[in-house]
Design a protein around this motif. Structure first.
Motif, PDB file in Angstrom:
ATOM      1  N   LEU A   1       0.822  -1.206   0.000  1.00  0.00           N
ATOM      2  CA  LEU A   1       0.000   0.000   0.000  1.00  0.00           C
ATOM      3  C   LEU A   1       0.859   1.261   0.000  1.00  0.00           C
ATOM      4  O   LEU A   1       0.466   2.290  -0.562  1.00  0.00           O
ATOM      5  N   GLU A   2       2.020   1.178   0.598  1.00  0.00           N
ATOM      6  CA  GLU A   2       2.922   2.333   0.624  1.00  0.00           C
ATOM      7  C   GLU A   2       3.625   2.537  -0.718  1.00  0.00           C
ATOM      8  O   GLU A   2       3.790   3.666  -1.185  1.00  0.00           O
ATOM      9  N   GLY A   3       4.030   1.434  -1.345  1.00  0.00           N
ATOM     10  CA  GLY A   3       4.809   1.543  -2.568  1.00  0.00           C
ATOM     11  C   GLY A   3       3.989   1.624  -3.839  1.00  0.00           C
ATOM     12  O   GLY A   3       4.466   2.144  -4.857  1.00  0.00           O
ATOM     13  N   CYS A   4       2.742   1.133  -3.811  1.00  0.00           N
ATOM     14  CA  CYS A   4       1.921   1.083  -5.028  1.00  0.00           C
ATOM     15  C   CYS A   4       1.708   2.462  -5.660  1.00  0.00           C
ATOM     16  O   CYS A   4       1.852   2.606  -6.882  1.00  0.00           O
ATOM     17  N   PRO A   5       1.359   3.498  -4.896  1.00  0.00           N
ATOM     18  CA  PRO A   5       1.188   4.820  -5.527  1.00  0.00           C
ATOM     19  C   PRO A   5       2.457   5.320  -6.209  1.00  0.00           C
ATOM     20  O   PRO A   5       2.376   5.995  -7.250  1.00  0.00           O
ATOM     21  N   VAL A   6       3.616   4.992  -5.665  1.00  0.00           N
ATOM     22  CA  VAL A   6       4.881   5.401  -6.279  1.00  0.00           C
ATOM     23  C   VAL A   6       5.075   4.652  -7.603  1.00  0.00           C
ATOM     24  O   VAL A   6       5.470   5.241  -8.625  1.00  0.00           O
ATOM     25  N   PHE A   7       4.798   3.352  -7.582  1.00  0.00           N
ATOM     26  CA  PHE A   7       4.882   2.528  -8.787  1.00  0.00           C
ATOM     27  C   PHE A   7       3.963   3.064  -9.877  1.00  0.00           C
ATOM     28  O   PHE A   7       4.359   3.198 -11.041  1.00  0.00           O
ATOM     29  N   GLU A   8       2.727   3.380  -9.507  1.00  0.00           N
ATOM     30  CA  GLU A   8       1.762   3.865 -10.493  1.00  0.00           C
ATOM     31  C   GLU A   8       2.105   5.273 -10.984  1.00  0.00           C
ATOM     32  O   GLU A   8       1.828   5.610 -12.140  1.00  0.00           O
ATOM     33  N   LYS A   9       2.716   6.073 -10.148  1.00  0.00           N
ATOM     34  CA  LYS A   9       3.158   7.408 -10.580  1.00  0.00           C
ATOM     35  C   LYS A   9       4.236   7.266 -11.649  1.00  0.00           C
ATOM     36  O   LYS A   9       4.251   8.015 -12.638  1.00  0.00           O
ATOM     37  N   TYR A  10       5.111   6.308 -11.466  1.00  0.00           N
ATOM     38  CA  TYR A  10       6.146   6.055 -12.468  1.00  0.00           C
ATOM     39  C   TYR A  10       5.508   5.606 -13.777  1.00  0.00           C
ATOM     40  O   TYR A  10       5.926   6.031 -14.870  1.00  0.00           O
ATOM     41  N   MET A  11       4.486   4.741 -13.704  1.00  0.00           N
ATOM     42  CA  MET A  11       3.780   4.296 -14.910  1.00  0.00           C
ATOM     43  C   MET A  11       3.210   5.491 -15.671  1.00  0.00           C
ATOM     44  O   MET A  11       3.398   5.629 -16.889  1.00  0.00           O
ATOM     45  N   VAL A  12       2.505   6.350 -14.948  1.00  0.00           N
ATOM     46  CA  VAL A  12       1.840   7.500 -15.574  1.00  0.00           C
ATOM     47  C   VAL A  12       2.867   8.471 -16.153  1.00  0.00           C
ATOM     48  O   VAL A  12       2.709   8.975 -17.272  1.00  0.00           O
ATOM     49  N   GLU A  13       3.940   8.714 -15.415  1.00  0.00           N
ATOM     50  CA  GLU A  13       4.964   9.643 -15.887  1.00  0.00           C
ATOM     51  C   GLU A  13       5.722   9.100 -17.091  1.00  0.00           C
ATOM     52  O   GLU A  13       6.307   9.866 -17.866  1.00  0.00           O
ATOM     53  N   SER A  14       5.714   7.781 -17.269  1.00  0.00           N
ATOM     54  CA  SER A  14       6.367   7.178 -18.437  1.00  0.00           C
ATOM     55  C   SER A  14       5.483   7.244 -19.680  1.00  0.00           C
ATOM     56  O   SER A  14       5.916   6.838 -20.769  1.00  0.00           O
ATOM     57  N   GLY A  15       4.249   7.739 -19.524  1.00  0.00           N
ATOM     58  CA  GLY A  15       3.367   7.915 -20.677  1.00  0.00           C
ATOM     59  C   GLY A  15       2.222   6.932 -20.763  1.00  0.00           C
ATOM     60  O   GLY A  15       1.430   6.984 -21.717  1.00  0.00           O
ATOM     61  N   ILE A  16       2.082   6.035 -19.796  1.00  0.00           N
ATOM     62  CA  ILE A  16       0.966   5.079 -19.793  1.00  0.00           C
ATOM     63  C   ILE A  16      -0.278   5.752 -19.216  1.00  0.00           C
ATOM     64  O   ILE A  16      -0.218   6.403 -18.172  1.00  0.00           O
ATOM     65  N   LEU A  17      -1.393   5.598 -19.911  1.00  0.00           N
ATOM     66  CA  LEU A  17      -2.682   6.035 -19.379  1.00  0.00           C
ATOM     67  C   LEU A  17      -3.228   4.897 -18.518  1.00  0.00           C
ATOM     68  O   LEU A  17      -3.519   3.811 -19.024  1.00  0.00           O
ATOM     69  N   LEU A  18      -3.337   5.125 -17.213  1.00  0.00           N
ATOM     70  CA  LEU A  18      -3.756   4.098 -16.265  1.00  0.00           C
ATOM     71  C   LEU A  18      -5.168   4.387 -15.771  1.00  0.00           C
ATOM     72  O   LEU A  18      -5.440   5.464 -15.232  1.00  0.00           O
ATOM     73  N   LEU A  19      -6.069   3.419 -15.969  1.00  0.00           N
ATOM     74  CA  LEU A  19      -7.446   3.525 -15.500  1.00  0.00           C
ATOM     75  C   LEU A  19      -7.735   2.346 -14.577  1.00  0.00           C
ATOM     76  O   LEU A  19      -7.533   1.188 -14.965  1.00  0.00           O
TER      77      LEU A  19
END
Length: 266
Positions: free
Chosen positions: A128-146
């Motif tokens: 739960l602590e690391g997931c938002p960081v992981f997903e922020k990296y996904m979004v910043e790399s150009g992936i649209l995450l829904l």
């Protein structure tokens, strides 16, 4: 308060007409995603029997599996259990021009693994602590995450479970894990709320899809995707079939004589 439209039935003809219209829009979306090299990840989570599989099938029924890829991973192998938890999901992320639909995802750790004791409380907290960081990296790399959570009510879930018990076409959907988790409704509710509190972020928010009415849930989900994934109609060149060559006068029927054919019983 808005009326609860989930309880109002939807006639099959109206559903199929609207589904076909939305699926045609998904084909337009597909062309744009391919042309622009868009990368999209859609996460489907929810309780057992919430309707994830049926919703995904409605989305993918008329589009190319090369663009809309469905990922439904089995339980991790011993080797995968020794890896970083999120590692097994990364190879399935989209390349340019792909939309990946996760039928359950890394959020297994926040749900079934946590509730059923397949991970430690410390592993759950660390996720739960690391997931938002992981997903922020996904979004910043150009992936649209829904991220979509299908919310089904207690009574409707029971009705669907009972249907799976009695219907031979649905019995495969009822796993031993479903039976074990059946009595843990409140535990799953609390796990869901903890997950939302930690991972419903500005860069990767959760969207709740009410799914007591399967038909409406599928239509609402497709419309939501069409609204959230930017796209335009791609102009296609007009195609005309050229004349076939009859050089040599080849006889297909004669060439197949004596081969093994599947009996035509219908």
């Amino acid at each position: 308060m808005a009326p609860d439209t989930q309880t109002e039935p939807m006639k099959r003809k109206a559903y199929e007409k609207e589904l076909r219209r939305l699926q045609a829009q998904l084909c337009i979306l597909q062309d744009w995603v391919k042309q622009e090299g868009t990368r999209v990840v859609v996460v489907f989570e929810g309780r057992d029997a919430a309707g994830k599989g049926g919703t995904i099938r409605a989305i993918t029924e008329r589009v190319s599996p090369r663009v809309f890829r469905v990922v439904a991973l089995p339980a991790p192998s011993d080797r995968e259990k020794s890896q970083m938890y999120l590692q097994r999901y990364v190879p399935h992320f989209p390349a340019a021009g792909e939309i990946v639909l996760f039928d359950r995802s890394w959020y297994n750790r926040a749900g079934v693994e946590y509730v059923m004791g397949f991970c430690t409380p410390e592993e759950h907290d660390r996720f739960l602590e690391g997931c938002p960081v992981f997903e922020k990296y996904m979004v910043e790399s150009g992936i649209l995450l829904l991220k979509i959570w299908l919310e089904v009510g207690k009574e409707e879930q029971q009705r669907r479970f009972e249907a799976r018990i009695d219907d031979p076409l649905r019995q495969w959907k009822l796993s031993p894990m479903d039976i074990k988790s059946w009595t843990r409704w409140n535990d799953y509710s609390q796990a869901r709320d903890k997950m939302f509190a930690a991972t419903d972020t500005q860069h990767a928010p959760w969207f709740i899809l009410r799914s007591d009415n399967k038909k409406k849930a599928r239509l609402n989900c497709i419309r939501f995707l069409l609204e959230k994934i930017p796209h335009k109609r791609v102009k296609r060149p007009k195609v005309e079939l050229p004349r076939r060559s009859n050089r040599g006068g080849y006889d297909d029927e004669a060439s197949l004589a004596g081969r093994n054919f599947i009996p035509e019983r219908y």
